[in-house]
Design an enzyme around this catalytic site. Structure first.
Site, PDB file in Angstrom:
ATOM      1  N   LYS A 145       0.850  -1.113   0.213  1.00 19.92           N
ATOM      2  CA  LYS A 145       0.129  -0.069  -0.031  1.00 19.92           C
ATOM      3  C   LYS A 145       1.014   1.327   0.121  1.00 19.92           C
ATOM      4  O   LYS A 145       1.458   1.454   0.848  1.00 19.92           O
ATOM      5  CB  LYS A 145      -1.165   0.131   1.224  1.00 19.92           C
TER       6      LYS A 145
ATOM      7  N   GLY B 202       7.059   4.296   8.210  1.00 21.58           N
ATOM      8  CA  GLY B 202       6.364   5.527   8.496  1.00 21.58           C
ATOM      9  C   GLY B 202       6.584   6.191   9.808  1.00 21.58           C
ATOM     10  O   GLY B 202       7.579   6.074  10.343  1.00 21.58           O
TER      11      GLY B 202
ATOM     12  N   GLU C 213      10.199   0.523  10.260  1.00 19.44           N
ATOM     13  CA  GLU C 213      11.061   1.652   9.906  1.00 19.44           C
ATOM     14  C   GLU C 213      10.366   3.012  10.455  1.00 19.44           C
ATOM     15  O   GLU C 213       9.598   3.399   9.583  1.00 19.44           O
ATOM     16  CB  GLU C 213      11.568   1.507   8.558  1.00 19.44           C
TER      17      GLU C 213
ATOM     18  N   CYS D  26      13.677  10.612   6.936  1.00 19.98           N
ATOM     19  CA  CYS D  26      13.742   9.883   8.148  1.00 19.98           C
ATOM     20  C   CYS D  26      14.980  10.035   8.866  1.00 19.98           C
ATOM     21  O   CYS D  26      15.045  10.355   9.916  1.00 19.98           O
ATOM     22  CB  CYS D  26      13.262   8.423   8.212  1.00 19.98           C
TER      23      CYS D  26
ATOM     24  N   GLU E 271      10.597  15.179  15.545  1.00 24.67           N
ATOM     25  CA  GLU E 271      10.898  15.297  14.211  1.00 24.67           C
ATOM     26  C   GLU E 271       9.908  16.085  13.435  1.00 24.67           C
ATOM     27  O   GLU E 271       8.894  16.085  13.598  1.00 24.67           O
ATOM     28  CB  GLU E 271      10.640  13.692  13.628  1.00 24.67           C
TER      29      GLU E 271
HETATM   30  P1  NAD Z   1       2.588   7.821   8.476  1.00 30.33           P
HETATM   31  O1  NAD Z   1       2.944   6.829   9.512  1.00 30.33           O
HETATM   32  O2  NAD Z   1       1.458   8.836   8.725  1.00 30.33           O
HETATM   33  O3  NAD Z   1       1.852   6.964   7.100  1.00 30.33           O
HETATM   34  C1  NAD Z   1       2.826   5.781   6.623  1.00 30.33           C
HETATM   35  C2  NAD Z   1       1.705   4.964   5.923  1.00 30.33           C
HETATM   36  O4  NAD Z   1       1.155   4.381   6.832  1.00 30.33           O
HETATM   37  C3  NAD Z   1       0.904   5.647   4.652  1.00 30.33           C
HETATM   38  O5  NAD Z   1       1.010   4.843   3.803  1.00 30.33           O
HETATM   39  C4  NAD Z   1      -0.398   5.806   5.502  1.00 30.33           C
HETATM   40  O6  NAD Z   1      -1.472   5.532   4.688  1.00 30.33           O
HETATM   41  C5  NAD Z   1      -0.376   4.444   6.399  1.00 30.33           C
HETATM   42  N1  NAD Z   1      -1.161   4.256   7.526  1.00 30.33           N
HETATM   43  C6  NAD Z   1      -1.373   5.317   8.383  1.00 30.33           C
HETATM   44  N2  NAD Z   1      -2.145   4.899   9.326  1.00 30.33           N
HETATM   45  C7  NAD Z   1      -2.170   3.481   9.284  1.00 30.33           C
HETATM   46  C8  NAD Z   1      -2.746   2.694  10.272  1.00 30.33           C
HETATM   47  N3  NAD Z   1      -3.590   2.784  11.349  1.00 30.33           N
HETATM   48  N4  NAD Z   1      -2.591   1.342   9.904  1.00 30.33           N
HETATM   49  C9  NAD Z   1      -1.668   1.013   8.818  1.00 30.33           C
HETATM   50  N5  NAD Z   1      -1.154   1.874   8.044  1.00 30.33           N
HETATM   51  C10 NAD Z   1      -1.331   3.250   8.142  1.00 30.33           C
HETATM   52  O7  NAD Z   1       3.662   8.429   7.956  1.00 30.33           O
HETATM   53  P2  NAD Z   1       4.106   9.455   6.623  1.00 30.33           P
HETATM   54  O8  NAD Z   1       3.808  10.762   7.258  1.00 30.33           O
HETATM   55  O9  NAD Z   1       3.607   9.037   5.498  1.00 30.33           O
HETATM   56  O10 NAD Z   1       5.567   9.537   6.727  1.00 30.33           O
HETATM   57  C11 NAD Z   1       6.726  10.194   7.440  1.00 30.33           C
HETATM   58  C12 NAD Z   1       7.061   9.175   8.553  1.00 30.33           C
HETATM   59  O11 NAD Z   1       7.724   8.226   7.785  1.00 30.33           O
HETATM   60  C13 NAD Z   1       8.219  10.050   9.253  1.00 30.33           C
HETATM   61  O12 NAD Z   1       8.089  10.068  10.621  1.00 30.33           O
HETATM   62  C14 NAD Z   1       9.559   9.530   8.905  1.00 30.33           C
HETATM   63  O13 NAD Z   1      10.639   9.513   9.489  1.00 30.33           O
HETATM   64  C15 NAD Z   1       9.150   7.983   8.569  1.00 30.33           C
HETATM   65  N6  NAD Z   1      10.031   7.227   7.523  1.00 30.33           N
HETATM   66  C16 NAD Z   1      10.863   6.285   8.234  1.00 30.33           C
HETATM   67  C17 NAD Z   1      11.619   5.764   7.269  1.00 30.33           C
HETATM   68  C18 NAD Z   1      12.611   4.770   7.945  1.00 30.33           C
HETATM   69  O14 NAD Z   1      13.282   4.002   7.090  1.00 30.33           O
HETATM   70  N7  NAD Z   1      12.968   4.466   9.020  1.00 30.33           N
HETATM   71  C19 NAD Z   1      11.848   5.901   5.919  1.00 30.33           C
HETATM   72  C20 NAD Z   1      10.835   7.111   5.389  1.00 30.33           C
HETATM   73  C21 NAD Z   1      10.037   7.663   6.185  1.00 30.33           C
END
Ligand code: NAD
Length: 482
Positions: A183, A235, A257, A291, A388
């Site tokens: 997704k 995320g 991650e 991230c 962050e």
């Molecule tokens: P987010 O957690 O809001 O969303 C990430 C994904 O999860 C999206 O596809 C979203 O639709 C989905 N999602 C949201 N709620 C969910 C739920 N309850 N169950 C399952 N899926 C759900 O994050 P974002 O704003 O899209 O991304 C930014 C974050 O991602 C930042 O905190 C960043 O540090 C992190 N990130 C981490 C890495 C890593 O490798 N550690 C890499 C890239 C981004």
């Protein structure tokens, strides 16, 4: 003297964006049965790019069933070397269609074409090439002879590196013999849907890769589906926690991650000009939507003025604007919601007493934009030093001794990455052994390589992606009769 550039826009004619997209299930695009379609926009202009289906629980169920059929059927029976051939084929098609993917990524995400063209797409292809080579060598993955795949992987990715995060997830899963339902994030689904076309072009057996679009509810349905064996999530820490709670007590395996607040540490013996380039790359690459961004700069006190002067001068030369212009260094913020969060935390920074600085910078009238920003004089415990921001905002702190640098760098709930700038190799090793971060870069920053494991400590999550370690997340030890 300011330097005038003529615009050098990349043509978007190479991309054929459809008016609407269905879900990719069982090798075909199909309409969603129970969700409400949503629009994906270009964050630099707010132009609607396409309408995308929202997968509801019954669509997610169809996708998981298609993945299960492919796992127990053709993909599970294929010789490992044959799986590798499919991955090589995908890697080559990603390379062949690189320009198309880069333009689409910049349109949907807002990142500069220079980055999508030179970093995101080539690194995505490199992941498929790298894991293609592992498909028939899994006995050497460190899990003993004949390790077995886990089954169906449910994979959820964020919006900051849409195609690259997809490749981090799909390439090792397929190489290890799993099938996947992925997704993408709701604001950046388009390159994942183009990738679905690439799977068709590569003749990948139906159901090996399924793409379901939608927001958090779609992700939740995927995580909670009883026939998903493994959840791979990238995320925010908040959603990572919710996922960990949702699957606690089930046999599902997970890698999370999550977020970061990395320290980029500059010692007085560092080559200052190179360090300044590394600081800029560390936090302003991809608008700071990274991230592992070096969002906390730790400068040794006796070179503070020199570093800050150079950094301010350098920031004055960054060009913000049209993501498709090849001169652009800083593109658009990915969404109105993310812009609001960056603004809010920056305002908090000021109200907590830190000094805010940005170079003169004209922001475009439409779309979501934030200028490159520095905060000085922030306290260790201030929110801009702890939370962050996920935007082009750098918090500058100082230190006197290596011990103090380590203590300050580790003073965060996160532990994803860190950078050390010094001439002394022994000091790099001393620091690397003490920094609680999954990746420590020495005299560089934000380098990504498929052969190198990546992942976090503490609230940055668990599990590793990349390298041999990234395979272990999709395999289990072979038992008797395996
Ligand atoms: P987010 O957690 O809001 O969303 C990430 C994904 O999860 C999206 O596809 C979203 O639709 C989905 N999602 C949201 N709620 C969910 C739920 N309850 N169950 C399952 N899926 C759900 O994050 P974002 O704003 O899209 O991304 C930014 C974050 O991602 C930042 O905190 C960043 O540090 C992190 N990130 C981490 C890495 C890593 O490798 N550690 C890499 C890239 C981004």
């Amino acid at each position: 003297m300011p330097f005038d550039y003529a615009p050098a826009p990349e043509s978007r004619a190479i991309v054929d964006i459809k008016a609407s997209y269905g879900l990719f299930i069982g090798g075909e695009f199909t309409d969603a049965t129970d969700g409400t379609p949503f629009k994906t926009i270009s964050p630099s202009s707010e132009e609607v790019l396409a309408e995308v289906s929202e997968a509801g629980p019954s669509d997610v169920d169809r996708a998981v069933k298609a993945a299960r059929r492919a796992y127990t059927g053709v993909w599970g029976r294929l010789a490992p070397a044959e799986r590798g051939k499919y991955l090589y084929r995908i890697a080559r098609i990603v390379q062949e269609r690189a320009r198309e993917l880069a333009v689409l990524e910049s349109l949907d995400n807002g990142k500069p074409i220079r980055e999508s063209r030179d970093v995101d797409v080539p690194t995505a292809a490199a992941h498929f090439f790298y894991y293609a080579g592992w498909a028939d060598k899994l006995d050497y993955a460190g899990l003993g002879p004949a390790p077995r795949p886990l089954g169906v992987a449910g994979q959820i990715i964020p919006w900051n590196f849409p195609l690259l995060m997809l490749s981090w997830k799909i390439a090792p899963a397929l190489a290890a013999g799993n099938t996947v339902v992925l997704k993408p994030a709701e604001t950046t689904p388009l390159t994942a849907l183009l990738f679905a076309e690439i799977c068709q072009q590569a003749d990948l057996p139906p159901g090996v890769v399924n793409i379901v679009t939608g927001a958090g509810e779609t992700g939740r349905a995927l995580v909670e589906h009883p026939d998903v064996d493994k959840v791979a999530f990238t995320g925010s820490t908040e959603v990572g926690r919710a996922i960990a709670r949702a699957i606690a007590g089930t046999p599902k395996k997970a890698t999370l991650e999550l977020g970061g607040k990395a320290a980029n540490i500059v010692f007085d013996d560092a080559p200052i000009d190179q360090a300044v380039e590394g600081i800029v790359n560390g936090i302003f690459f991809n608008q700071g939507h990274v991230c592992c961004a070096g969002s906390r700069l730790l400068v040794q006190e006796n070179v503070y003025d020199e570093v800050l002067d150079s950094l301010r001068r350098r920031l004055g030369t960054l060009r913000l604007g049209d993501p498709l212009d090849k001169n652009t260094d800083i593109g658009a913020i990915n969404s109105a919601a993310q812009l609001a969060r960056i603004r809010e935390l920056s305002d908090v920074g000021e109200s907590e007493g830190a000094q805010r600085w940005s170079p003169p910078c004209e922001l475009p009238e439409h779309g979501f934009w934030f200028p490159p920003t520095l905060f000085t004089g922030a306290g260790q415990s201030s929110r801009i030093a702890q939370e962050e921001i996920f935007g082009p905002v750098l918090t500058v702190l100082t230190f006197r001794t290596p011990e103090e640098a380590v203590a300050k760098a580790n003073n965060t709930p996160y532990g994803l990455s860190a950078g050390v700038w010094t001439e002394k190799g022994s000091r790099i090793l001393w620091m690397a052994g003490r920094l609680r971060a999954g990746v420590v870069w020495a005299n560089t920053f934000n380098r990504f390589d498929p052969t190198s494991p990546f992942g976090g400590y503490k609230e940055s999550g668990f599990g590793r992606e990349g390298g041999r370690q990234g395979l272990a997340a999709y395999l289990t030890r072979g038992g008797p009769g395996a």
